[in-house]
Design a protein around this motif. Structure first.
Motif, PDB file in Angstrom:
ATOM      1  N   SER A 219      -9.398   5.157   1.801  1.00  0.00           N
ATOM      2  CA  SER A 219      -8.204   5.495   2.585  1.00  0.00           C
ATOM      3  C   SER A 219      -7.249   6.411   1.829  1.00  0.00           C
ATOM      4  O   SER A 219      -6.223   6.808   2.376  1.00  0.00           O
ATOM      5  CB  SER A 219      -7.459   4.212   2.986  1.00  0.00           C
ATOM      6  N   HIS A 220      -7.567   6.759   0.596  1.00  0.00           N
ATOM      7  CA  HIS A 220      -6.727   7.581  -0.275  1.00  0.00           C
ATOM      8  C   HIS A 220      -5.320   7.003  -0.357  1.00  0.00           C
ATOM      9  O   HIS A 220      -4.315   7.645  -0.047  1.00  0.00           O
ATOM     10  CB  HIS A 220      -6.696   9.035   0.199  1.00  0.00           C
ATOM     11  N   GLN A 221      -5.273   5.747  -0.813  1.00  0.00           N
ATOM     12  CA  GLN A 221      -4.017   5.031  -1.001  1.00  0.00           C
ATOM     13  C   GLN A 221      -4.027   4.347  -2.372  1.00  0.00           C
ATOM     14  O   GLN A 221      -5.075   4.205  -3.004  1.00  0.00           O
ATOM     15  CB  GLN A 221      -3.837   3.953   0.068  1.00  0.00           C
ATOM     16  N   LEU A 222      -2.849   3.906  -2.773  1.00  0.00           N
ATOM     17  CA  LEU A 222      -2.733   3.025  -3.918  1.00  0.00           C
ATOM     18  C   LEU A 222      -2.356   1.634  -3.443  1.00  0.00           C
ATOM     19  O   LEU A 222      -1.550   1.484  -2.513  1.00  0.00           O
ATOM     20  CB  LEU A 222      -1.653   3.526  -4.889  1.00  0.00           C
ATOM     21  N   ALA A 223      -2.916   0.624  -4.077  1.00  0.00           N
ATOM     22  CA  ALA A 223      -2.497  -0.753  -3.857  1.00  0.00           C
ATOM     23  C   ALA A 223      -1.759  -1.205  -5.115  1.00  0.00           C
ATOM     24  O   ALA A 223      -2.291  -1.090  -6.226  1.00  0.00           O
ATOM     25  CB  ALA A 223      -3.697  -1.653  -3.595  1.00  0.00           C
ATOM     26  N   LEU A 224      -0.553  -1.687  -4.941  1.00  0.00           N
ATOM     27  CA  LEU A 224       0.210  -2.197  -6.070  1.00  0.00           C
ATOM     28  C   LEU A 224      -0.383  -3.527  -6.505  1.00  0.00           C
ATOM     29  O   LEU A 224      -0.511  -4.458  -5.698  1.00  0.00           O
ATOM     30  CB  LEU A 224       1.679  -2.375  -5.685  1.00  0.00           C
ATOM     31  N   VAL A 225      -0.751  -3.619  -7.773  1.00  0.00           N
ATOM     32  CA  VAL A 225      -1.270  -4.869  -8.326  1.00  0.00           C
ATOM     33  C   VAL A 225      -0.152  -5.657  -8.980  1.00  0.00           C
ATOM     34  O   VAL A 225      -0.006  -6.863  -8.773  1.00  0.00           O
ATOM     35  CB  VAL A 225      -2.400  -4.591  -9.349  1.00  0.00           C
TER      36      VAL A 225
ATOM     37  N   LEU B  68       4.412  12.717 -14.307  1.00  0.00           N
ATOM     38  CA  LEU B  68       3.512  13.362 -13.361  1.00  0.00           C
ATOM     39  C   LEU B  68       4.113  13.255 -11.966  1.00  0.00           C
ATOM     40  O   LEU B  68       4.746  12.235 -11.625  1.00  0.00           O
ATOM     41  CB  LEU B  68       2.142  12.676 -13.358  1.00  0.00           C
ATOM     42  N   ALA B  69       3.941  14.290 -11.172  1.00  0.00           N
ATOM     43  CA  ALA B  69       4.327  14.229  -9.769  1.00  0.00           C
ATOM     44  C   ALA B  69       3.287  13.418  -9.007  1.00  0.00           C
ATOM     45  O   ALA B  69       2.117  13.339  -9.405  1.00  0.00           O
ATOM     46  CB  ALA B  69       4.439  15.633  -9.184  1.00  0.00           C
ATOM     47  N   LEU B  70       3.701  12.822  -7.904  1.00  0.00           N
ATOM     48  CA  LEU B  70       2.769  12.011  -7.133  1.00  0.00           C
ATOM     49  C   LEU B  70       1.632  12.857  -6.567  1.00  0.00           C
ATOM     50  O   LEU B  70       0.491  12.391  -6.481  1.00  0.00           O
ATOM     51  CB  LEU B  70       3.511  11.292  -5.998  1.00  0.00           C
ATOM     52  N   ASP B  71       1.908  14.108  -6.212  1.00  0.00           N
ATOM     53  CA  ASP B  71       0.825  14.936  -5.686  1.00  0.00           C
ATOM     54  C   ASP B  71      -0.158  15.331  -6.795  1.00  0.00           C
ATOM     55  O   ASP B  71      -1.347  15.554  -6.525  1.00  0.00           O
ATOM     56  CB  ASP B  71       1.354  16.165  -4.940  1.00  0.00           C
TER      57      ASP B  71
ATOM     58  N   LEU C 115       0.842  -1.194   0.000  1.00  0.00           N
ATOM     59  CA  LEU C 115       0.000   0.000   0.000  1.00  0.00           C
ATOM     60  C   LEU C 115       0.879   1.247   0.000  1.00  0.00           C
ATOM     61  O   LEU C 115       1.898   1.301   0.704  1.00  0.00           O
ATOM     62  CB  LEU C 115      -0.919   0.004   1.214  1.00  0.00           C
ATOM     63  N   ILE C 116       0.456   2.221  -0.759  1.00  0.00           N
ATOM     64  CA  ILE C 116       1.221   3.470  -0.897  1.00  0.00           C
ATOM     65  C   ILE C 116       0.331   4.630  -0.494  1.00  0.00           C
ATOM     66  O   ILE C 116      -0.738   4.850  -1.090  1.00  0.00           O
ATOM     67  CB  ILE C 116       1.685   3.649  -2.355  1.00  0.00           C
ATOM     68  N   ASP C 117       0.737   5.357   0.521  1.00  0.00           N
ATOM     69  CA  ASP C 117      -0.015   6.529   0.959  1.00  0.00           C
ATOM     70  C   ASP C 117       0.142   7.643  -0.069  1.00  0.00           C
ATOM     71  O   ASP C 117       1.260   7.928  -0.520  1.00  0.00           O
ATOM     72  CB  ASP C 117       0.469   7.012   2.324  1.00  0.00           C
ATOM     73  N   LEU C 118      -0.958   8.279  -0.404  1.00  0.00           N
ATOM     74  CA  LEU C 118      -0.929   9.393  -1.347  1.00  0.00           C
ATOM     75  C   LEU C 118      -0.895  10.720  -0.597  1.00  0.00           C
ATOM     76  O   LEU C 118      -1.469  10.842   0.497  1.00  0.00           O
ATOM     77  CB  LEU C 118      -2.168   9.347  -2.247  1.00  0.00           C
ATOM     78  N   PRO C 119      -0.240  11.728  -1.166  1.00  0.00           N
ATOM     79  CA  PRO C 119      -0.263  13.051  -0.533  1.00  0.00           C
ATOM     80  C   PRO C 119      -1.697  13.572  -0.436  1.00  0.00           C
ATOM     81  O   PRO C 119      -2.551  13.235  -1.257  1.00  0.00           O
ATOM     82  CB  PRO C 119       0.566  13.914  -1.493  1.00  0.00           C
ATOM     83  N   LYS C 120      -1.935  14.379   0.545  1.00  0.00           N
ATOM     84  CA  LYS C 120      -3.244  14.999   0.687  1.00  0.00           C
ATOM     85  C   LYS C 120      -3.500  15.925  -0.508  1.00  0.00           C
ATOM     86  O   LYS C 120      -2.607  16.674  -0.922  1.00  0.00           O
ATOM     87  CB  LYS C 120      -3.305  15.806   1.982  1.00  0.00           C
ATOM     88  N   PRO C 121      -4.689  15.878  -1.095  1.00  0.00           N
ATOM     89  CA  PRO C 121      -4.980  16.762  -2.236  1.00  0.00           C
ATOM     90  C   PRO C 121      -4.726  18.224  -1.874  1.00  0.00           C
ATOM     91  O   PRO C 121      -5.127  18.687  -0.803  1.00  0.00           O
ATOM     92  CB  PRO C 121      -6.472  16.500  -2.509  1.00  0.00           C
TER      93      PRO C 121
END
Length: 245
Positions: A136-142, A77-80, A43-49
């Motif tokens: 949860s505003h995350q990414l899951a690596l598939v 693209l930047a992660l944010d 799981l990868i936490d994403l920056p707050k919008p």
């Protein structure tokens, strides 16, 4: 009735003609609002919008300048920026009584879509396939996939410009989320929901100096297989490449 007439009839409202014999009316439990992830998923936490990253903050200008763009630069693209685009298209504003109220409208607040990503160039992410976890505003690596551009090109019928995007948003529908409430009327409203989601992507991309183009033409069986979908209970409905312009 001809096949074309039957397809046209699907576009018409059936509400009020008959009682909708839905699983909700039968008292059956509603399906989860989001697909679960494996316990060992990365799981990868994403920056707050963050509104401060917008280069074109006025809504009027974004609407005026919005158009389908098919030429992208090689810039990442930047992660944010990705975080902001995901929030704008499927972000959850608040959860009340088990219902997630999002940044886009959905019939009956059913939100039948999960957002998958085919990532080629996003700072901080390996090329591959990811799924957005809106709650949860995350990414899951598939899957990590160094050949992601070639795979995208193959399932899109050889359209090279799609594979040149930094990331491709892929909206996967789980029909039962809407069918639970609307039964046979669900198909129509899910298509309406898809339009809401993609238009938000157009406007959000425009506000960042990015471009996108909605895509409905792809090899259905191949793209479903690419994202690990069974093609019946889950399948790709819509997608849109995003990149700098």
């Amino acid at each position: 009735m001809s096949t074309i007439d039957e397809k046209r009839d699907m576009m018409k409202s059936g509400f009020g003609i008959a009682v909708i014999d839905s699983d909700q009316r039968k008292g059956l439990p509603q399906p989860p609002s989001e697909k679960s992830v494996p316990t060992d998923a990365v799981l990868i936490d994403l920056p707050k919008p963050n509104r401060d990253i917008m280069t074109k903050p006025r809504l009027f200008d974004c609407i005026k300048d919005r158009k389908s763009r098919r030429k992208f630069t090689a810039e990442s693209l930047a992660l944010d920026e990705l975080s902001y685009l995901l929030w704008a298209t499927q972000g959850v504003r608040e959860v009340m009584a088990g219902r997630g109220f999002r940044t886009v409208p959905s019939a009956g607040c059913r939100h039948p879509f999960d957002t998958y990503l085919a990532v080629s160039r996003v700072d901080g992410l390996e090329p591959g396939i990811y799924r957005y976890l809106a709650l949860s505003h995350q990414l899951a690596l598939v899957e990590v996939a160094s050949d992601i551009e070639a795979r995208v090109k193959a399932v899109s019928g050889g359209m090279t410009w799609i594979a040149s995007a930094a990331v491709i948003f892929v909206w996967v529908v789980t029909p039962y989320r809407s069918e639970w409430r609307y039964a046979g009327e669900a198909q129509r409203v899910m298509l309406l929901d898809a339009g809401h989601v993609c238009q938000n992507l157009y406007l959000a991309a425009e506000s960042l100096g990015c471009g996108t183009c909605a895509i409905g033409a792809f090899k259905q069986t191949d793209i479903d297989a690419m994202f690990g979908l069974d093609g019946k209970e889950e399948f790709v409905l819509y997608c849109a490449p995003v990149g700098k312009v």
